[in-house]
Design a protein around this motif. Sequence first.
Motif, PDB file in Angstrom:
ATOM      1  N   GLU A 187      11.360  -0.610  -0.803  1.00 42.53           N
ATOM      2  CA  GLU A 187      10.914   0.433  -0.820  1.00 42.53           C
ATOM      3  C   GLU A 187       9.707   0.926  -1.901  1.00 42.53           C
ATOM      4  OE1 GLU A 187      13.836   0.519   1.955  1.00 42.53           O
ATOM      5  OE2 GLU A 187      14.121  -0.214  -0.044  1.00 42.53           O
ATOM      6  N   VAL A 188       9.956   0.233  -3.195  1.00 39.31           N
ATOM      7  CA  VAL A 188       9.105   0.541  -4.342  1.00 39.31           C
ATOM      8  C   VAL A 188       8.578  -0.864  -5.069  1.00 39.31           C
ATOM      9  CG1 VAL A 188       8.656   1.435  -6.358  1.00 39.31           C
ATOM     10  CG2 VAL A 188      10.006   2.823  -4.754  1.00 39.31           C
ATOM     11  N   VAL A 189       7.360  -1.158  -5.137  1.00 39.91           N
ATOM     12  CA  VAL A 189       7.047  -2.405  -5.900  1.00 39.91           C
ATOM     13  C   VAL A 189       6.238  -1.811  -7.048  1.00 39.91           C
ATOM     14  CG1 VAL A 189       5.410  -4.397  -5.621  1.00 39.91           C
ATOM     15  CG2 VAL A 189       6.772  -3.758  -3.771  1.00 39.91           C
ATOM     16  N   ILE A 190       6.675  -2.495  -8.269  1.00 40.34           N
ATOM     17  CA  ILE A 190       6.253  -2.020  -9.376  1.00 40.34           C
ATOM     18  C   ILE A 190       5.425  -3.411 -10.127  1.00 40.34           C
ATOM     19  CG2 ILE A 190       6.505  -0.816 -11.616  1.00 40.34           C
ATOM     20  CD1 ILE A 190       8.903   0.240 -10.448  1.00 40.34           C
ATOM     21  N   ILE A 191       4.323  -3.273 -10.319  1.00 40.44           N
ATOM     22  CA  ILE A 191       3.612  -4.596 -10.894  1.00 40.44           C
ATOM     23  C   ILE A 191       2.581  -3.923 -11.805  1.00 40.44           C
ATOM     24  CG2 ILE A 191       3.690  -6.059  -8.962  1.00 40.44           C
ATOM     25  CD1 ILE A 191       1.383  -5.031  -7.811  1.00 40.44           C
ATOM     26  N   PRO A 192       1.980  -4.900 -12.652  1.00 38.20           N
ATOM     27  CA  PRO A 192       1.047  -4.760 -13.677  1.00 38.20           C
ATOM     28  C   PRO A 192      -0.089  -4.051 -13.295  1.00 38.20           C
ATOM     29  CG  PRO A 192       2.133  -6.802 -14.012  1.00 38.20           C
ATOM     30  CD  PRO A 192       2.421  -6.409 -12.703  1.00 38.20           C
ATOM     31  N   GLU A 193      -0.794  -4.624 -11.985  1.00 35.09           N
ATOM     32  CA  GLU A 193      -1.977  -4.315 -11.521  1.00 35.09           C
ATOM     33  C   GLU A 193      -2.104  -2.853 -10.909  1.00 35.09           C
ATOM     34  OE1 GLU A 193      -1.355  -8.825 -10.322  1.00 35.09           O
ATOM     35  OE2 GLU A 193      -0.177  -6.776 -10.742  1.00 35.09           O
ATOM     36  N   ALA A 194      -1.078  -2.242 -10.557  1.00 32.90           N
ATOM     37  CA  ALA A 194      -0.740  -0.998 -10.091  1.00 32.90           C
ATOM     38  C   ALA A 194       0.176   0.047 -10.623  1.00 32.90           C
ATOM     39  CB  ALA A 194      -0.817  -1.121  -8.564  1.00 32.90           C
ATOM     40  N   PRO A 195      -0.060   0.498 -11.949  1.00 27.65           N
ATOM     41  CA  PRO A 195       1.058   1.398 -12.561  1.00 27.65           C
ATOM     42  C   PRO A 195       1.431   2.458 -11.402  1.00 27.65           C
ATOM     43  CG  PRO A 195      -0.650   0.613 -14.125  1.00 27.65           C
ATOM     44  CD  PRO A 195      -1.161   0.160 -12.844  1.00 27.65           C
ATOM     45  N   ILE A 196       2.625   3.033 -11.669  1.00 24.04           N
ATOM     46  CA  ILE A 196       3.273   3.786 -10.711  1.00 24.04           C
ATOM     47  C   ILE A 196       4.065   4.726 -11.679  1.00 24.04           C
ATOM     48  CG2 ILE A 196       5.451   2.448 -10.004  1.00 24.04           C
ATOM     49  CD1 ILE A 196       5.303   3.697  -7.181  1.00 24.04           C
ATOM     50  N   ASP A 197       3.975   6.223 -11.230  1.00 27.09           N
ATOM     51  CA  ASP A 197       4.804   7.052 -12.297  1.00 27.09           C
ATOM     52  C   ASP A 197       5.979   7.244 -11.833  1.00 27.09           C
ATOM     53  OD1 ASP A 197       4.873   9.689 -10.421  1.00 27.09           O
ATOM     54  OD2 ASP A 197       2.892   8.973 -10.071  1.00 27.09           O
ATOM     55  N   MET A 198       6.936   7.678 -12.603  1.00 32.06           N
ATOM     56  CA  MET A 198       8.358   7.753 -12.353  1.00 32.06           C
ATOM     57  C   MET A 198       8.655   8.773 -11.325  1.00 32.06           C
ATOM     58  SD  MET A 198      11.371   6.501 -12.971  1.00 32.06           S
ATOM     59  CE  MET A 198      10.448   5.615 -14.418  1.00 32.06           C
ATOM     60  N   ASP A 199       7.843   9.825 -11.272  1.00 32.05           N
ATOM     61  CA  ASP A 199       8.121  11.020 -10.177  1.00 32.05           C
ATOM     62  C   ASP A 199       7.868  10.313  -8.588  1.00 32.05           C
ATOM     63  OD1 ASP A 199       8.700  12.901 -11.904  1.00 32.05           O
ATOM     64  OD2 ASP A 199       6.624  13.561 -11.773  1.00 32.05           O
ATOM     65  N   THR A 200       6.722   9.424  -8.541  1.00 32.04           N
ATOM     66  CA  THR A 200       6.738   8.684  -7.215  1.00 32.04           C
ATOM     67  C   THR A 200       7.833   7.857  -6.854  1.00 32.04           C
ATOM     68  OG1 THR A 200       4.167   8.748  -7.507  1.00 32.04           O
ATOM     69  CG2 THR A 200       4.961   7.335  -6.144  1.00 32.04           C
ATOM     70  N   ILE A 201       8.284   7.100  -8.004  1.00 31.83           N
ATOM     71  CA  ILE A 201       9.661   6.204  -7.779  1.00 31.83           C
ATOM     72  C   ILE A 201      10.847   7.121  -7.178  1.00 31.83           C
ATOM     73  CG2 ILE A 201      11.042   4.678  -8.567  1.00 31.83           C
ATOM     74  CD1 ILE A 201       8.824   3.839 -10.753  1.00 31.83           C
ATOM     75  N   CYS A 202      10.884   8.080  -7.957  1.00 27.01           N
ATOM     76  CA  CYS A 202      11.981   8.955  -7.478  1.00 27.01           C
ATOM     77  C   CYS A 202      12.051   9.850  -6.208  1.00 27.01           C
ATOM     78  CB  CYS A 202      12.408   9.926  -8.369  1.00 27.01           C
ATOM     79  SG  CYS A 202      13.027   9.218 -10.083  1.00 27.01           S
ATOM     80  N   GLU A 203      10.725   9.914  -5.859  1.00 24.16           N
ATOM     81  CA  GLU A 203      10.364  10.887  -4.633  1.00 24.16           C
ATOM     82  C   GLU A 203      10.605   9.567  -3.488  1.00 24.16           C
ATOM     83  OE1 GLU A 203       6.452  12.311  -4.870  1.00 24.16           O
ATOM     84  OE2 GLU A 203       7.252  13.792  -6.390  1.00 24.16           O
ATOM     85  N   THR A 204      10.139   8.539  -3.695  1.00 21.92           N
ATOM     86  CA  THR A 204      10.459   7.350  -2.533  1.00 21.92           C
ATOM     87  C   THR A 204      11.703   7.140  -2.261  1.00 21.92           C
ATOM     88  OG1 THR A 204       8.189   6.559  -3.216  1.00 21.92           O
ATOM     89  CG2 THR A 204       9.883   5.255  -1.865  1.00 21.92           C
ATOM     90  N   ILE A 205      12.729   7.147  -3.231  1.00 25.72           N
ATOM     91  CA  ILE A 205      13.962   6.778  -3.158  1.00 25.72           C
ATOM     92  C   ILE A 205      14.801   8.132  -2.230  1.00 25.72           C
ATOM     93  CG2 ILE A 205      16.323   6.423  -4.167  1.00 25.72           C
ATOM     94  CD1 ILE A 205      14.797   5.102  -6.599  1.00 25.72           C
ATOM     95  N   MET A 206      14.411   9.283  -2.782  1.00 28.07           N
ATOM     96  CA  MET A 206      15.061  10.461  -2.479  1.00 28.07           C
ATOM     97  C   MET A 206      14.674  10.846  -0.813  1.00 28.07           C
ATOM     98  SD  MET A 206      15.080  13.301  -5.534  1.00 28.07           S
ATOM     99  CE  MET A 206      13.378  13.085  -5.852  1.00 28.07           C
ATOM    100  N   ARG A 207      13.224  10.512  -0.568  1.00 31.50           N
ATOM    101  CA  ARG A 207      12.792  10.541   0.741  1.00 31.50           C
ATOM    102  C   ARG A 207      13.780   9.621   1.475  1.00 31.50           C
ATOM    103  NH1 ARG A 207       7.918   9.539  -0.033  1.00 31.50           N
ATOM    104  NH2 ARG A 207       7.720   7.420   0.635  1.00 31.50           N
ATOM    105  N   GLY A 208      14.061   8.567   1.222  1.00 29.51           N
ATOM    106  CA  GLY A 208      14.762   7.358   2.074  1.00 29.51           C
ATOM    107  C   GLY A 208      16.200   8.041   2.191  1.00 29.51           C
ATOM    108  N   LYS A 209      16.879   8.493   1.160  1.00 35.20           N
ATOM    109  CA  LYS A 209      18.197   9.196   1.212  1.00 35.20           C
ATOM    110  C   LYS A 209      18.201  10.291   2.211  1.00 35.20           C
ATOM    111  CE  LYS A 209      20.717   9.363  -2.448  1.00 35.20           C
ATOM    112  NZ  LYS A 209      21.809   8.501  -2.055  1.00 35.20           N
ATOM    113  N   ALA A 210      17.204  11.140   2.020  1.00 31.19           N
ATOM    114  CA  ALA A 210      17.099  12.299   3.151  1.00 31.19           C
ATOM    115  C   ALA A 210      17.251  11.993   4.456  1.00 31.19           C
ATOM    116  CB  ALA A 210      16.122  13.252   2.633  1.00 31.19           C
ATOM    117  N   ARG A 211      16.744  10.783   4.794  1.00 32.27           N
ATOM    118  CA  ARG A 211      16.590  10.557   6.302  1.00 32.27           C
ATOM    119  C   ARG A 211      17.814   9.605   6.638  1.00 32.27           C
ATOM    120  NH1 ARG A 211      14.278   5.578   7.274  1.00 32.27           N
ATOM    121  NH2 ARG A 211      12.945   4.530   5.847  1.00 32.27           N
ATOM    122  N   GLY A 212      18.793   9.453   5.496  1.00 33.41           N
ATOM    123  CA  GLY A 212      20.184   8.802   5.998  1.00 33.41           C
ATOM    124  C   GLY A 212      19.934   7.234   5.526  1.00 33.41           C
TER     125      GLY A 212
END
Length: 319
Positions: A187-212
């Motif tokens: 669901e999420v890939v975190i790598i040196p070449e493309a930093p990602i903020d914590m809000d985006t990580i959490c939103e991705t996880i919550m979006r998945g949980k919301a659809r079951g």
Amino acid sequence: MRRIGVLTSGGDAPGMNAAIRAVVRYAIYRNIEVLGIKKGYKGLIENDIKHMDLSSVADIIHRGGTILGTDRCEEFKTEEGFNKALDNIRYRDIDGIIVIGGDGSFQGARKLSLAGIPTIGIPGTIDNDLAYTEYTLGFNTALNTILDSISKIRDTSSSHERTNIIEVMGRNCGDLALYSGLAGGAEVVIIPEAPIDMDTICETIMRGKARGKKHSIIMLAEGSGNAYELKDAITNKFDVNIRCTVLGYIQRGGTPSAYDRLLGSRLGAKGAELLVGGTGNVVLGTKDNVIFNMDIDEALKIEKQFDYEAYELTKILSM
């Protein structure tokens, strides 16, 4: 050329033994003697060098690691250590050397080249972080090892409805995390070449949980942080059941894949062919499944191009 040496340096990678085997057998086929240099550049300094024959490389093509051993040798970088290595090369009448390893190993090969010792570099590193070549020896096996782990972790994560952070190798290059994440459905890939903020990580996880969705997989390259610190950061944002798995050196070991056995065999044979034919001071690589060689200085100057298309695809397919 009458006598050549072969060494493996830096981190070991599946397929190195296939390359060693090909170097030895191709050279012997051309009536060239081969010396195996133990523990990388350390073996050159300590004169830990042995004669290799057909039997010495029997039944090794399927083995992980390297039968020659490997080490990271700081002494080789010093003038005194380097001069010891040159003395042993001359004492052993070694006419050229094949170096199997990554960027640091190639720096050593370049140093030998400048001192008049013909060298051939074979890219052997699971990180796939050498910019001039499409794939490095060992990357394919490590990728499949990670994928196998993802499959097993997903089973238990789904059973317990957990999010699992899987930390893989890759300090400066996130290829292992990126391609295993894409192939493993993370669901999420975190790598040196493309930093990602914590809000985006959490939103991705919550979006998945919301659809079951019962579970989530987060792939984390070691160069982008620590799995346990990431877990704390996420759980501080919202309530989620998270487990961490740090794969560590399991990624380096194991039986090489068919691809890495073939690649190691082709690179080893081509390296011996070029060295015996009088070509030196180059590194080998692959492009469109074709082996090519490039001046070592030019190869080391090339900057790694990040695969943004693959990265964007991981985000699209994780919806």
